[in-house]
Write an enzyme that holds these catalytic residues in place. Structure first.
Site, PDB file in Angstrom:
ATOM      1  N   ASN A  26      -1.904   1.786   5.667  1.00 41.57           N
ATOM      2  CA  ASN A  26      -1.258   0.865   5.105  1.00 41.57           C
ATOM      3  C   ASN A  26      -0.718   0.330   6.309  1.00 41.57           C
ATOM      4  O   ASN A  26      -0.216   0.497   7.277  1.00 41.57           O
ATOM      5  CB  ASN A  26       0.084   1.387   4.529  1.00 41.57           C
ATOM      6  CG  ASN A  26       1.230   0.766   4.097  1.00 41.57           C
ATOM      7  OD1 ASN A  26       1.070  -0.565   4.200  1.00 41.57           O
ATOM      8  ND2 ASN A  26       2.296   1.185   4.215  1.00 41.57           N
ATOM      9  N   GLY A  27      -1.248  -1.282   6.337  1.00 42.12           N
ATOM     10  CA  GLY A  27      -0.956  -2.204   7.556  1.00 42.12           C
ATOM     11  C   GLY A  27      -2.119  -2.997   7.647  1.00 42.12           C
ATOM     12  O   GLY A  27      -3.006  -3.133   6.921  1.00 42.12           O
TER      13      GLY A  27
ATOM     14  N   CYS B 248       0.847  -1.012  -0.115  1.00 40.51           N
ATOM     15  CA  CYS B 248      -0.079  -0.041  -0.044  1.00 40.51           C
ATOM     16  C   CYS B 248       0.956   1.152  -0.176  1.00 40.51           C
ATOM     17  O   CYS B 248       1.837   1.205   0.779  1.00 40.51           O
ATOM     18  CB  CYS B 248      -0.965  -0.159   1.132  1.00 40.51           C
ATOM     19  SG  CYS B 248      -2.109  -1.264   1.322  1.00 40.51           S
TER      20      CYS B 248
ATOM     21  N   LYS C 183       6.189  -4.448  -3.460  1.00 37.76           N
ATOM     22  CA  LYS C 183       7.804  -4.116  -3.654  1.00 37.76           C
ATOM     23  C   LYS C 183       8.132  -3.985  -2.005  1.00 37.76           C
ATOM     24  O   LYS C 183       9.524  -4.554  -1.881  1.00 37.76           O
ATOM     25  CB  LYS C 183       7.936  -2.745  -4.086  1.00 37.76           C
ATOM     26  CG  LYS C 183       9.435  -2.658  -4.149  1.00 37.76           C
ATOM     27  CD  LYS C 183      10.249  -3.017  -5.385  1.00 37.76           C
ATOM     28  CE  LYS C 183      11.722  -2.755  -5.241  1.00 37.76           C
ATOM     29  NZ  LYS C 183      12.364  -4.011  -5.684  1.00 37.76           N
TER      30      LYS C 183
ATOM     31  N   LYS D 242      12.574 -14.915 -10.096  1.00 39.45           N
ATOM     32  CA  LYS D 242      12.446 -14.006 -10.997  1.00 39.45           C
ATOM     33  C   LYS D 242      11.396 -14.162 -12.084  1.00 39.45           C
ATOM     34  O   LYS D 242      10.616 -13.732 -12.479  1.00 39.45           O
ATOM     35  CB  LYS D 242      13.857 -13.458 -11.950  1.00 39.45           C
ATOM     36  CG  LYS D 242      14.892 -12.702 -11.116  1.00 39.45           C
ATOM     37  CD  LYS D 242      14.412 -11.380 -10.725  1.00 39.45           C
ATOM     38  CE  LYS D 242      13.590 -11.357  -9.488  1.00 39.45           C
ATOM     39  NZ  LYS D 242      14.335 -11.307  -8.320  1.00 39.45           N
TER      40      LYS D 242
ATOM     41  N   ARG E  93       4.182  -0.257  -4.689  1.00 46.10           N
ATOM     42  CA  ARG E  93       3.850  -0.699  -3.410  1.00 46.10           C
ATOM     43  C   ARG E  93       2.572  -1.400  -3.565  1.00 46.10           C
ATOM     44  O   ARG E  93       2.384  -2.446  -2.528  1.00 46.10           O
ATOM     45  CB  ARG E  93       3.880   0.094  -2.389  1.00 46.10           C
ATOM     46  CG  ARG E  93       5.137   1.205  -2.240  1.00 46.10           C
ATOM     47  CD  ARG E  93       4.809   2.309  -1.211  1.00 46.10           C
ATOM     48  NE  ARG E  93       4.800   1.821   0.179  1.00 46.10           N
ATOM     49  CZ  ARG E  93       5.661   1.472   0.696  1.00 46.10           C
ATOM     50  NH1 ARG E  93       7.082   1.993   0.400  1.00 46.10           N
ATOM     51  NH2 ARG E  93       5.763   1.220   2.099  1.00 46.10           N
TER      52      ARG E  93
ATOM     53  N   TRP F   3      -2.941  -2.685  -1.594  1.00 48.10           N
ATOM     54  CA  TRP F   3      -2.552  -3.878  -1.910  1.00 48.10           C
ATOM     55  C   TRP F   3      -3.287  -4.709  -0.887  1.00 48.10           C
ATOM     56  O   TRP F   3      -3.121  -4.724   0.497  1.00 48.10           O
ATOM     57  CB  TRP F   3      -0.899  -4.358  -1.479  1.00 48.10           C
ATOM     58  CG  TRP F   3      -0.474  -5.677  -1.637  1.00 48.10           C
ATOM     59  CD1 TRP F   3      -0.084  -6.248  -3.109  1.00 48.10           C
ATOM     60  CD2 TRP F   3      -0.554  -6.921  -0.856  1.00 48.10           C
ATOM     61  NE1 TRP F   3       0.250  -7.375  -2.800  1.00 48.10           N
ATOM     62  CE2 TRP F   3      -0.091  -7.927  -1.453  1.00 48.10           C
ATOM     63  CE3 TRP F   3      -1.098  -7.000   0.565  1.00 48.10           C
ATOM     64  CZ2 TRP F   3       0.107  -9.337  -1.003  1.00 48.10           C
ATOM     65  CZ3 TRP F   3      -0.808  -8.226   1.155  1.00 48.10           C
ATOM     66  CH2 TRP F   3      -0.441  -9.438   0.540  1.00 48.10           C
TER      67      TRP F   3
ATOM     68  N   GLU G 122      17.363 -17.788  -7.271  1.00 46.13           N
ATOM     69  CA  GLU G 122      17.058 -16.336  -7.528  1.00 46.13           C
ATOM     70  C   GLU G 122      16.602 -16.278  -9.240  1.00 46.13           C
ATOM     71  O   GLU G 122      15.553 -15.613  -9.348  1.00 46.13           O
ATOM     72  CB  GLU G 122      18.069 -15.721  -7.468  1.00 46.13           C
ATOM     73  CG  GLU G 122      18.119 -14.033  -7.791  1.00 46.13           C
ATOM     74  CD  GLU G 122      16.834 -13.075  -7.106  1.00 46.13           C
ATOM     75  OE1 GLU G 122      16.186 -13.895  -6.122  1.00 46.13           O
ATOM     76  OE2 GLU G 122      16.522 -12.192  -7.661  1.00 46.13           O
TER      77      GLU G 122
ATOM     78  N   HIS H 287      16.855 -36.636  -6.398  1.00 43.34           N
ATOM     79  CA  HIS H 287      15.826 -36.894  -5.237  1.00 43.34           C
ATOM     80  C   HIS H 287      14.435 -36.277  -5.467  1.00 43.34           C
ATOM     81  O   HIS H 287      13.856 -36.076  -4.601  1.00 43.34           O
ATOM     82  CB  HIS H 287      16.606 -36.384  -3.820  1.00 43.34           C
ATOM     83  CG  HIS H 287      17.856 -36.817  -3.570  1.00 43.34           C
ATOM     84  ND1 HIS H 287      17.954 -38.353  -3.162  1.00 43.34           N
ATOM     85  CD2 HIS H 287      19.018 -36.328  -3.650  1.00 43.34           C
ATOM     86  CE1 HIS H 287      19.420 -38.687  -3.343  1.00 43.34           C
ATOM     87  NE2 HIS H 287      20.113 -37.326  -3.389  1.00 43.34           N
TER      88      HIS H 287
ATOM     89  N   GLU I  21       7.863 -14.786 -10.528  1.00 45.04           N
ATOM     90  CA  GLU I  21       7.262 -13.372 -10.337  1.00 45.04           C
ATOM     91  C   GLU I  21       6.686 -12.740 -11.398  1.00 45.04           C
ATOM     92  O   GLU I  21       5.802 -12.175 -11.196  1.00 45.04           O
ATOM     93  CB  GLU I  21       8.390 -12.585  -9.495  1.00 45.04           C
ATOM     94  CG  GLU I  21       8.806 -12.985  -7.979  1.00 45.04           C
ATOM     95  CD  GLU I  21       9.952 -11.784  -7.750  1.00 45.04           C
ATOM     96  OE1 GLU I  21       9.606 -11.364  -6.542  1.00 45.04           O
ATOM     97  OE2 GLU I  21      11.083 -11.859  -8.249  1.00 45.04           O
TER      98      GLU I  21
END
Ligand code: G6P
Length: 613
Positions: A101-102, A2, A608, A490, A27, A75, A486, A509, A493
């Site tokens: 925000n929260g 947010c 983000k 990427k 955000r 968000w 990573e 395995h 995402e």
């Protein structure tokens, strides 16, 4: 998570808020809204599900006159993203408007109490409940606006950054924070409030960072700060060092691409003023006071989330190799809820691009209470984590706006390499010559990254072959295992293709069962101590008809013969190779996502800066 923005001054608030929301959109971006108070002290809200551009189109040429306003890009935590749940929210009688925000954890209890008093709620959000609570206290208890906010905040549990407007209070904004960031911009007879400095920077460089538990009241163009426990605080103005260009796309189609291409510069910046390979010296000014702790650490615990956790895994290998210190790497979200054994001789390194990740912040507080020394590796200067740690080293990568982290990751790894070398030399684990040779190698990285970036067209061609894949596997060993994680992160995402990173040896395995002619497997097969083993793993995939994309060291023929597609990177010593191999994987993910028509800068459901746990 947010984004909040607010304005008070002589200019029209609405266009400033919309522009500010666009800067904060990374955000959260599932809905957006603004509320403007006009000169007759009427508050009007405009809200829309979707992006800020949808809100802007929806407002069209409606009258938005007013010099005071609040805005929000959301968000969703409580309630699905729609017009109704979008912020700002109003109190029971429409006296107050609020952005948040929260998460208010005890909102359900408060909601029930207020419902019993006849309150009706129009949304499913926790935020609306907080707005009603403040308004209820304001009207029932005959206290000032700021006192009503303060009293209400003493009744809620959870995390928040809020800004509130009141119809009864001309030229007044009340804001508060606990666990979610909030910055006040102090201009020339005008004020801004925002979740970070990006909407403020083009108007003023003077900012005040609110601390947890603090409230800001701007009344009659004067700023005062107090805690939610009613203690007055001094207003400390900081000067922003960021430039406006740093938060604009600078000719690139997306922030992510711009940030990928910035890496030769950002990696160099993360060493600037620290590494002197010509004289074999390294200085870590921010850590000096805690040098003794790091050198004598019984153990290093590295904590972080997402990409920062991956950087932490590379940090583990770096500290083991150069400093011979035992290291454990933990997800902050797991670490904080266990009862980990922490000794006062432990050093915790907290890694965070934003410096605001709620879990990392909570993990720091917990380790601090247990007496450990906490060092930060943060990108955002003045962020909550940077301030909560005892000392630290900034990554200096510059603002990262694309939700998928790229340049912050390579800067984190570069800073961890410097910390490991610095510690190792001071511990006597590496000699002066070893230090110097490593520094020379580290300083040689930026032009090598530039060379890899020049192969973008080739990587785009490979991306075109795989943009319809449904799954991907990324495999690497040693230092390249975190790179595999990573690389997979990427891709998932931003392209929504399922991807898994695995240590190449572990493939046998489990993941090997998934391999068929439909499964692209990315091998990070650069020359290193385990190269031959990786080659064997490639053979195992090939014999099961998997399609291999191999990242190899320039001139390699062995891996190139087995692989279906090859991406070359220049040779460099193993410890620093992640700084090179991560680059083609960023570009591969970027181009696959673009070819699939995805919004790479604002991938669905992600944010983000994750300021809720
Ligand atoms: C979110 C971001 C990731 C980031 C992670 C940790 O998930 O989308 O890019 O790696 O948070 O954030 P931090 O700011 O603490 O590095």
């Amino acid at each position: 998570m947010c984004g909040i923005v607010a304005y008070m001054g002589d200019r029209q608030a609405a266009p400033l808020l919309i522009k500010g929301l666009k800067r904060l959109e990374y955000r959260g971006y599932d809905s957006a809204g603004i509320a403007i108070m006009n000169d007759e002290q009427q508050i009007t809200a405009y809200k829309k599900a979707g992006k800020v551009a949808d809100l802007e189109a929806n407002i069209g040429d409606q009258d938005t006159q007013g010099h005071l306003g609040i805005g929000h890009t959301r968000w969703a935590t409580h309630g699905e993203p729609n017009d109704r749940n979008a912020h700002p929210h109003f109190g029971h009688n429409g006296l107050l408007a609020l952005v948040h925000n929260g998460i208010i954890e005890n909102y359900q209890t408060i909601k029930t109490q207020l419902q019993n008093k006849g309150h009706q709620f129009l949304s499913d959000t926790d935020t609306e409940v907080l707005t009603h609570l403040i308004e209820y206290i304001y009207t029932e208890q005959q206290v000032s606006f700021e006192e009503a906010v303060r009293l209400a905040l003493n009744e809620v549990h959870g995390a928040y950054a809020i800004v509130v407007l009141s119809k009864k209070d001309k030229d007044t904004l009340v804001a508060a924070r606990k666990g979610s960031p909030l910055v006040v911009g102090v201009g020339n007879n005008e004020f801004f409030l925002a979740s970070d400095a990006s909407p403020i920077i083009e108007h003023t460089k003077s900012v005040v960072y609110l601390n947890d538990g603090e409230m800001a009241c701007i009344r009659d163009r004067k700023l005062s700060i107090q805690t939610i426990h009613n203690e007055k605080k001094d207003v400390k103005i900081h000067q922003l060092e960021m430039e406006l260009e740093a938060i604009e796309k600078g000719g690139f189609e997306h922030f992510m691409l711009k940030e990928i291409w910035e890496q030769p510069r950002s990696i160099a910046d993360s060493m600037r003023g620290r590494v002197r390979s010509d004289i074999g010296k390294i200085q870590m000014g921010g850590l000096l006071e805690y040098q003794f702790k790091l050198v004598n650490a019984r153990r290093i615990l590295i904590i972080g989330c997402g990409t920062s956790w991956h950087a932490g895994l590379i940090g583990e290998y770096l500290f083991e190799e150069f400093a011979r210190t035992p290291v454990e790497v933990e997800y902050a979200s797991e670490f904080r809820y266990r009862d980990p054994v922490i000794y006062p001789e432990d050093v915790v390194i907290a890694i965070s691009q934003s410096g605001e990740t709620a879990d990392t912040l909570a993990a720091i507080e917990m380790a601090k209470e247990k007496g450990a020394t906490i060092l930060g590796v943060c990108n955002v200067i003045g962020s909550s984590i940077a301030r909560a740690t005892h000392a630290g080293a900034y990554t200096h990568a510059g603002p990262e706006i694309g939700v998928a982290s790229t340049k912050a990751f390579t800067a984190q790894v570069t800073v961890l390499a410097q910390m490991a070398l610095w510690t190792g030399y001071r511990k006597g684990a590496i000699s002066r010559t070893q230090l110097q040779n490593n520094l020379v190698e580290l300083e040689s990285i930026p032009p090598l990254v530039e060379k890899i970036l020049q192969t973008e067209a080739h990587i785009r061609d490979i991306a075109a072959k795989f943009c319809d894949a449904r799954n991907f596997l990324y495999l690497g060993r040693g230092y390249q295992f975190p790179v595999a994680l990573e690389g997979a992160l990427k891709l998932k995402e931003i392209s929504y293709i399922h991807a898994e990173g695995y240590p190449a040896a572990e493939m046998k395995h489990g993941p090997i069962a998934l391999i068929d002619e439909e499964m692209p497997v990315v091998f990070i097969a650069t020359q290193n101590a385990q190269y031959e083993k990786v080659i064997s793993n490639m053979q195992e995939v090939k014999s099961r008809k998997g399609v291999i994309i191999a990242l190899v060291t320039e001139g390699d023929v062995q891996a190139a013969e087995i692989a279906n597609y090859v991406i070359e990177v220049p040779p460099v010593q193993e410890a620093f190779a992640p700084l090179l191999t991560s680059i083609p994987l960023q570009l591969l993910a970027y181009h696959i996502a673009i070819l699939r028509g995805c919004n790479v800068d604002q991938p669905r459901n992600l944010a983000k800066s994750v300021t809720v746990e």
